[in-house]
Design a protein around this motif. Structure first.
Motif, mmCIF file in Angstrom:
data_model
loop_
_atom_site.group_PDB
_atom_site.id
_atom_site.type_symbol
_atom_site.label_atom_id
_atom_site.label_comp_id
_atom_site.label_asym_id
_atom_site.label_seq_id
_atom_site.Cartn_x
_atom_site.Cartn_y
_atom_site.Cartn_z
ATOM 1 N N LYS A 79 67.201 40.868 42.018
ATOM 2 C CA LYS A 79 67.290 41.809 40.908
ATOM 3 C C LYS A 79 68.201 41.326 39.775
ATOM 4 O O LYS A 79 67.830 41.399 38.604
ATOM 5 C CB LYS A 79 67.812 43.130 41.476
ATOM 6 N N ALA A 92 61.409 45.622 30.012
ATOM 7 C CA ALA A 92 62.099 44.627 30.849
ATOM 8 C C ALA A 92 61.411 44.450 32.191
ATOM 9 O O ALA A 92 61.324 43.339 32.706
ATOM 10 C CB ALA A 92 63.559 45.032 31.054
ATOM 11 N N GLU A 93 60.907 45.542 32.762
ATOM 12 C CA GLU A 93 60.186 45.433 34.033
ATOM 13 C C GLU A 93 58.905 44.624 33.859
ATOM 14 O O GLU A 93 58.517 43.868 34.749
ATOM 15 C CB GLU A 93 59.853 46.822 34.584
ATOM 16 N N ARG A 113 66.561 38.512 37.917
ATOM 17 C CA ARG A 113 65.437 39.022 37.115
ATOM 18 C C ARG A 113 65.946 39.664 35.836
ATOM 19 O O ARG A 113 65.422 39.451 34.751
ATOM 20 C CB ARG A 113 64.637 40.087 37.893
ATOM 21 N N ARG A 114 66.991 40.444 35.989
ATOM 22 C CA ARG A 114 67.539 41.150 34.848
ATOM 23 C C ARG A 114 68.061 40.161 33.805
ATOM 24 O O ARG A 114 67.787 40.295 32.615
ATOM 25 C CB ARG A 114 68.668 42.076 35.328
ATOM 26 N N ALA A 120 65.107 38.393 32.115
ATOM 27 C CA ALA A 120 64.391 39.288 31.202
ATOM 28 C C ALA A 120 65.202 39.472 29.927
ATOM 29 O O ALA A 120 64.667 39.379 28.811
ATOM 30 C CB ALA A 120 64.121 40.634 31.871
ATOM 31 N N GLU A 121 66.505 39.687 30.076
ATOM 32 C CA GLU A 121 67.368 39.889 28.904
ATOM 33 C C GLU A 121 67.373 38.665 28.007
ATOM 34 O O GLU A 121 67.260 38.761 26.786
ATOM 35 C CB GLU A 121 68.800 40.206 29.350
ATOM 36 N N GLY A 163 64.590 46.445 26.025
ATOM 37 C CA GLY A 163 64.329 46.337 27.462
ATOM 38 C C GLY A 163 64.003 47.653 28.147
ATOM 39 O O GLY A 163 63.178 47.693 29.060
ATOM 40 N N ASP A 164 64.646 48.732 27.735
ATOM 41 C CA ASP A 164 64.445 50.011 28.421
ATOM 42 C C ASP A 164 63.302 50.833 27.851
ATOM 43 O O ASP A 164 63.020 51.925 28.344
ATOM 44 C CB ASP A 164 65.741 50.839 28.367
ATOM 45 N N ALA A 199 59.969 41.068 33.827
ATOM 46 C CA ALA A 199 60.471 40.621 35.130
ATOM 47 C C ALA A 199 59.407 40.667 36.225
ATOM 48 O O ALA A 199 59.645 40.202 37.337
ATOM 49 C CB ALA A 199 61.672 41.490 35.539
ATOM 50 N N LYS A 230 59.589 39.293 40.139
ATOM 51 C CA LYS A 230 59.672 40.205 41.281
ATOM 52 C C LYS A 230 58.626 39.822 42.330
ATOM 53 O O LYS A 230 58.919 39.753 43.522
ATOM 54 C CB LYS A 230 59.442 41.639 40.798
HETATM 55 P P1 ADP Z 1 63.498 47.776 40.837
HETATM 56 O O1 ADP Z 1 63.048 46.359 40.710
HETATM 57 O O2 ADP Z 1 64.314 47.998 42.070
HETATM 58 O O3 ADP Z 1 62.431 48.791 40.619
HETATM 59 P P2 ADP Z 1 64.502 48.390 38.181
HETATM 60 O O4 ADP Z 1 63.397 49.350 37.941
HETATM 61 O O5 ADP Z 1 65.899 48.781 37.831
HETATM 62 O O6 ADP Z 1 64.583 47.911 39.684
HETATM 63 O O7 ADP Z 1 64.226 47.056 37.354
HETATM 64 C C1 ADP Z 1 63.070 46.279 37.458
HETATM 65 C C2 ADP Z 1 63.358 44.913 36.866
HETATM 66 O O8 ADP Z 1 63.644 45.009 35.461
HETATM 67 C C3 ADP Z 1 64.579 44.304 37.498
HETATM 68 O O9 ADP Z 1 64.324 42.921 37.640
HETATM 69 C C4 ADP Z 1 65.676 44.530 36.513
HETATM 70 O O10 ADP Z 1 66.612 43.473 36.617
HETATM 71 C C5 ADP Z 1 64.949 44.483 35.198
HETATM 72 N N1 ADP Z 1 65.565 45.357 34.182
HETATM 73 C C6 ADP Z 1 65.674 46.712 34.217
HETATM 74 N N2 ADP Z 1 66.232 47.192 33.085
HETATM 75 C C7 ADP Z 1 66.500 46.090 32.312
HETATM 76 C C8 ADP Z 1 67.082 45.897 30.998
HETATM 77 N N3 ADP Z 1 67.497 46.901 30.217
HETATM 78 N N4 ADP Z 1 67.185 44.638 30.535
HETATM 79 C C9 ADP Z 1 66.769 43.602 31.273
HETATM 80 N N5 ADP Z 1 66.223 43.720 32.508
HETATM 81 C C10 ADP Z 1 66.085 44.936 33.026
#
Ligand code: ADP
Ligand code: ADP
Length: 225
Positions: free
Chosen positions: A107, A93-94, A110-111, A114-115, A127-128, A97, A101
């Protein structure tokens, strides 16, 4: 997505002319295939649209606007190149996204994006995951999701299915072809594979020695004598 036009693009290297007056239009929502023998200028054409190469002569326009001297980071193009591997220090997912970013998208948005993209590409539960644990076909989908996330002016694909087995290729070209059509994606698609061009491209351009030799629908090109 944008109309993309190359007008009389020439690219000279020290001892080679990679592009010798390439003129092409990719209409909004159209996937244009780029075919031709090794060394004919396919990759240089894509790199010129992306802005990694500056033409020796000629212009590149997005929706009529001259971007010939605009740097790649300001062109908003989506890349699915073999050398654009996934970032292995980020989750799936990162990876998707990442471009958002960089553009300062918050955030939550982005989430959601990505989803949504992972769902569309049928890898909604991944995603994880660490991208290195995914199969080649799944990684290819993540690469595509990452390229589409930024809502690019144009998607540039350079033989994205190379290295995948025949059965998976057949499935991916049907699924991804349908998705690109549904999303009305504008794209340039370099491929050697006739089946891929037939399924995924609205028109194809045949290059030879840095020139456009033929442009037509895949049917016209492959059925011409
Ligand atoms: P940060 O950007 O503060 O490092 P994260 O590491 O939690 O935050 O997430 C990075 C990006 O990935 C963010 O845009 C977050 O919304 C997205 N993201 C994280 N986990 C998931 C997931 N399981 N499904 C979709 N998007 C995700
Ligand atoms: P294709 O993708 O169709 O195989 P390329 O666009 O990679 O073709 O290359 C077109 C021509 O330009 C080839 O003759 C290649 O050797 C040459 N070329 C490409 N990039 C460079 C470079 N950076 N320096 C010198 N010659 C190059």
């Amino acid at each position: 997505m944008a109309d993309v036009t190359l007008n009389a693009v020439r690219k000279d290297y020290d001892d080679t002319t990679a592009l010798d007056g390439v003129s092409l239009t990719v209409s909004d929502g159209e996937i244009l295939g780029v075919l031709g023998p090794s060394g004919c200028g396919k990759t240089t054409t894509l790199r010129t649209v992306a802005g990694f190469e500056t033409p020796t002569d000629g212009t590149v326009r997005f929706d009529g606007e001259d971007v010939t001297n605009v740097p790649p980071e300001n062109r908003n193009v989506g890349l699915v190149f073999q050398e654009y591997a996934l970032f292995d220090n980020m989750t799936v997912a990162e990876n998707v996204a990442f471009g958002l970013k960089m553009r300062g998208v918050g955030k939550r948005e982005r989430r959601n994006r990505a989803e949504e993209l992972l769902e569309m590409l049928d890898i909604g539960e991944m995603g994880d995951r660490d991208p290195t644990t995914l199969s080649g076909g799944q990684q290819q989908r993540v690469g595509l999701a990452r390229a589409l996330a930024i809502e690019p002016n144009i998607l540039l694909l350079d033989e994205p299915m190379t290295g995948l087995d025949a059965q998976l290729k057949a499935r991916l070209r049907t699924e991804i072809g349908a998705l690109l059509a549904e999303l009305d994606v504008t794209g340039l698609y370099v491929t050697h594979d006739q089946e891929e061009a037939m399924v995924m491209c609205d028109r194809v351009a045949v290059l030879n020695e840095g020139r456009v030799e033929q442009v037509g629908t895949p049917r016209e090109i492959y059925e011409s004598p």
